[in-house]
Design a protein around this motif. Structure first.
Motif, mmCIF file in Angstrom:
data_model
loop_
_atom_site.group_PDB
_atom_site.id
_atom_site.type_symbol
_atom_site.label_atom_id
_atom_site.label_comp_id
_atom_site.label_asym_id
_atom_site.label_seq_id
_atom_site.Cartn_x
_atom_site.Cartn_y
_atom_site.Cartn_z
ATOM 1 N N MET A 260 0.832 -1.185 0.000
ATOM 2 C CA MET A 260 0.000 0.000 0.000
ATOM 3 C C MET A 260 0.879 1.251 0.000
ATOM 4 S SD MET A 260 -2.896 1.058 2.744
ATOM 5 C CE MET A 260 -2.443 2.538 3.596
ATOM 6 N N VAL A 261 0.449 2.226 -0.761
ATOM 7 C CA VAL A 261 1.138 3.503 -0.802
ATOM 8 C C VAL A 261 0.633 4.335 0.376
ATOM 9 C CG1 VAL A 261 1.545 5.577 -2.145
ATOM 10 C CG2 VAL A 261 1.362 3.389 -3.308
ATOM 11 N N GLU A 262 1.548 4.681 1.277
ATOM 12 C CA GLU A 262 1.144 5.426 2.464
ATOM 13 C C GLU A 262 1.345 6.923 2.344
ATOM 14 O OE1 GLU A 262 2.628 3.810 6.088
ATOM 15 O OE2 GLU A 262 2.245 1.759 5.442
ATOM 16 N N LYS A 263 2.326 7.325 1.534
ATOM 17 C CA LYS A 263 2.624 8.751 1.425
ATOM 18 C C LYS A 263 2.867 9.081 -0.047
ATOM 19 C CE LYS A 263 4.845 11.884 4.592
ATOM 20 N NZ LYS A 263 5.967 12.082 5.506
ATOM 21 N N ILE A 264 2.075 10.008 -0.573
ATOM 22 C CA ILE A 264 2.124 10.389 -1.982
ATOM 23 C C ILE A 264 2.473 11.860 -2.085
ATOM 24 C CG2 ILE A 264 0.747 10.629 -4.096
ATOM 25 C CD1 ILE A 264 -1.111 8.426 -2.843
ATOM 26 N N LEU A 265 3.373 12.188 -2.998
ATOM 27 C CA LEU A 265 3.630 13.587 -3.312
ATOM 28 C C LEU A 265 2.937 13.876 -4.638
ATOM 29 C CD1 LEU A 265 6.563 15.831 -2.797
ATOM 30 C CD2 LEU A 265 5.633 15.707 -5.090
ATOM 31 N N LEU A 266 2.001 14.809 -4.622
ATOM 32 C CA LEU A 266 1.307 15.252 -5.828
ATOM 33 C C LEU A 266 1.860 16.617 -6.205
ATOM 34 C CD1 LEU A 266 -0.962 15.212 -7.973
ATOM 35 C CD2 LEU A 266 -2.429 16.286 -6.235
ATOM 36 N N ALA A 267 2.544 16.675 -7.336
ATOM 37 C CA ALA A 267 3.054 17.950 -7.832
ATOM 38 C C ALA A 267 1.968 18.573 -8.699
ATOM 39 C CB ALA A 267 4.332 17.730 -8.641
ATOM 40 N N THR A 268 1.613 19.814 -8.410
ATOM 41 C CA THR A 268 0.557 20.472 -9.178
ATOM 42 C C THR A 268 1.044 21.797 -9.737
ATOM 43 O OG1 THR A 268 -1.733 21.243 -9.163
ATOM 44 C CG2 THR A 268 -0.463 21.606 -7.144
ATOM 45 N N ASP A 269 0.517 22.136 -10.909
ATOM 46 C CA ASP A 269 0.776 23.447 -11.503
ATOM 47 C C ASP A 269 -0.545 24.109 -11.897
ATOM 48 O OD1 ASP A 269 0.013 21.957 -13.678
ATOM 49 O OD2 ASP A 269 1.835 22.295 -14.831
ATOM 50 N N ASN A 270 -1.645 23.560 -11.366
ATOM 51 C CA ASN A 270 -2.987 24.088 -11.608
ATOM 52 C C ASN A 270 -3.459 23.841 -13.040
ATOM 53 O OD1 ASN A 270 -5.272 25.105 -10.423
ATOM 54 N ND2 ASN A 270 -4.716 27.246 -10.684
ATOM 55 N N SER A 271 -2.873 22.869 -13.732
ATOM 56 C CA SER A 271 -3.272 22.552 -15.101
ATOM 57 C C SER A 271 -4.290 21.423 -15.107
ATOM 58 C CB SER A 271 -2.039 22.136 -15.915
ATOM 59 O OG SER A 271 -1.544 20.890 -15.426
ATOM 60 N N LYS A 272 -4.873 21.165 -16.273
ATOM 61 C CA LYS A 272 -5.818 20.043 -16.425
ATOM 62 C C LYS A 272 -5.113 18.717 -16.141
ATOM 63 C CE LYS A 272 -9.523 21.924 -18.738
ATOM 64 N NZ LYS A 272 -10.718 22.071 -17.970
ATOM 65 N N GLN A 273 -3.853 18.586 -16.584
ATOM 66 C CA GLN A 273 -3.111 17.354 -16.341
ATOM 67 C C GLN A 273 -2.863 17.156 -14.845
ATOM 68 O OE1 GLN A 273 -2.209 19.624 -18.690
ATOM 69 N NE2 GLN A 273 -2.999 18.452 -20.410
ATOM 70 N N ALA A 274 -2.572 18.237 -14.145
ATOM 71 C CA ALA A 274 -2.361 18.146 -12.697
ATOM 72 C C ALA A 274 -3.661 17.771 -11.994
ATOM 73 C CB ALA A 274 -1.813 19.467 -12.158
ATOM 74 N N GLU A 275 -4.769 18.260 -12.511
ATOM 75 C CA GLU A 275 -6.071 17.907 -11.935
ATOM 76 C C GLU A 275 -6.327 16.405 -12.092
ATOM 77 O OE1 GLU A 275 -10.720 19.117 -12.629
ATOM 78 O OE2 GLU A 275 -9.190 20.636 -13.003
ATOM 79 N N LYS A 276 -6.000 15.864 -13.262
ATOM 80 C CA LYS A 276 -6.137 14.416 -13.473
ATOM 81 C C LYS A 276 -5.200 13.649 -12.541
ATOM 82 C CE LYS A 276 -7.435 14.662 -18.342
ATOM 83 N NZ LYS A 276 -7.004 14.332 -19.712
ATOM 84 N N ALA A 277 -3.997 14.161 -12.379
ATOM 85 C CA ALA A 277 -3.041 13.520 -11.467
ATOM 86 C C ALA A 277 -3.582 13.547 -10.038
ATOM 87 C CB ALA A 277 -1.681 14.223 -11.551
ATOM 88 N N GLY A 278 -4.265 14.619 -9.672
ATOM 89 C CA GLY A 278 -4.878 14.703 -8.345
ATOM 90 C C GLY A 278 -5.928 13.627 -8.144
ATOM 91 N N GLY A 279 -6.711 13.360 -9.174
ATOM 92 C CA GLY A 279 -7.691 12.285 -9.097
ATOM 93 C C GLY A 279 -7.033 10.942 -8.891
ATOM 94 N N GLU A 280 -5.914 10.734 -9.548
ATOM 95 C CA GLU A 280 -5.157 9.485 -9.388
ATOM 96 C C GLU A 280 -4.596 9.369 -7.974
ATOM 97 O OE1 GLU A 280 -3.511 5.813 -10.335
ATOM 98 O OE2 GLU A 280 -4.996 6.996 -11.414
ATOM 99 N N ALA A 281 -4.068 10.468 -7.454
ATOM 100 C CA ALA A 281 -3.532 10.457 -6.081
ATOM 101 C C ALA A 281 -4.638 10.131 -5.080
ATOM 102 C CB ALA A 281 -2.888 11.807 -5.757
ATOM 103 N N ILE A 282 -5.816 10.689 -5.292
ATOM 104 C CA ILE A 282 -6.946 10.395 -4.409
ATOM 105 C C ILE A 282 -7.284 8.913 -4.471
ATOM 106 C CG2 ILE A 282 -9.434 10.737 -4.080
ATOM 107 C CD1 ILE A 282 -8.940 13.688 -4.921
#
Length: 147
Positions: free
Chosen positions: A1-23
């Motif tokens: 299990m992944v316990e700690k995730i770093l989500l790098a964001t730049d407020n783009s659509k791709q970062a938003e999709k990455a946020g969904g994946e991190a969730i």
């Protein structure tokens, strides 16, 4: 299990999709660190101090908006009660984005880095963005690049 995730964001659509994946990765519990990096190299290239200061303030405001946008998404939209055990940490740092992402991931002891692919058009959309590419090549921590 992944316990700690770093989500790098730049407020783009791709970062938003990455946020969904991190969730999705963190719904069983753990920590998501949402990191927005202000690219300081752009500011140093400007000749006038007042313009640099204004740009820095605008980028800090954009960073706050980006991490807050993710916080809202985590709390309201995507979780539907599944994210109760997810701890959220937000960070805004300055420097070269790829270097700051990797250094922060190492310092925080994350298990996974998640970031969006470049938002380029045409033939370039099939290639990784320069930040994503640098992170993938230099990181010792597993990286998911979301397009």
């Amino acid at each position: 299990m992944v316990e700690k995730i770093l989500l790098a964001t730049d407020n783009s659509k791709q970062a938003e999709k990455a946020g969904g994946e991190a969730i999705s990765m963190a719904t069983l519990g753990g920590t998501i660190i949402v990191l927005y990096v202000i690219d300081a190299d752009y500011m140093r290239a400007l000749p006038q101090q007042d313009i640099r200061e204004q740009l820095a303030e605008n980028l800090r405001r954009e960073g706050k908006e980006a991490v807050e946008k993710f916080r809202e998404k985590l709390e309201e939209e995507q979780c539907a009660g599944k994210c109760k055990n997810v701890n959220l940490i937000t960070m805004i740092k300055e420097g070269k984005p790829a270097d700051v992402i990797i250094k922060t991931a190492e310092e925080e002891g994350v298990d996974q880095i998640v970031l969006g692919k470049s938002g380029k058009h045409g033939i370039e959309k099939f290639l990784l963005g320069s930040t994503a590419d640098r992170v993938v090549r230099a990181s010792k921590i597993p990286v998911d690049v979301i397009s």
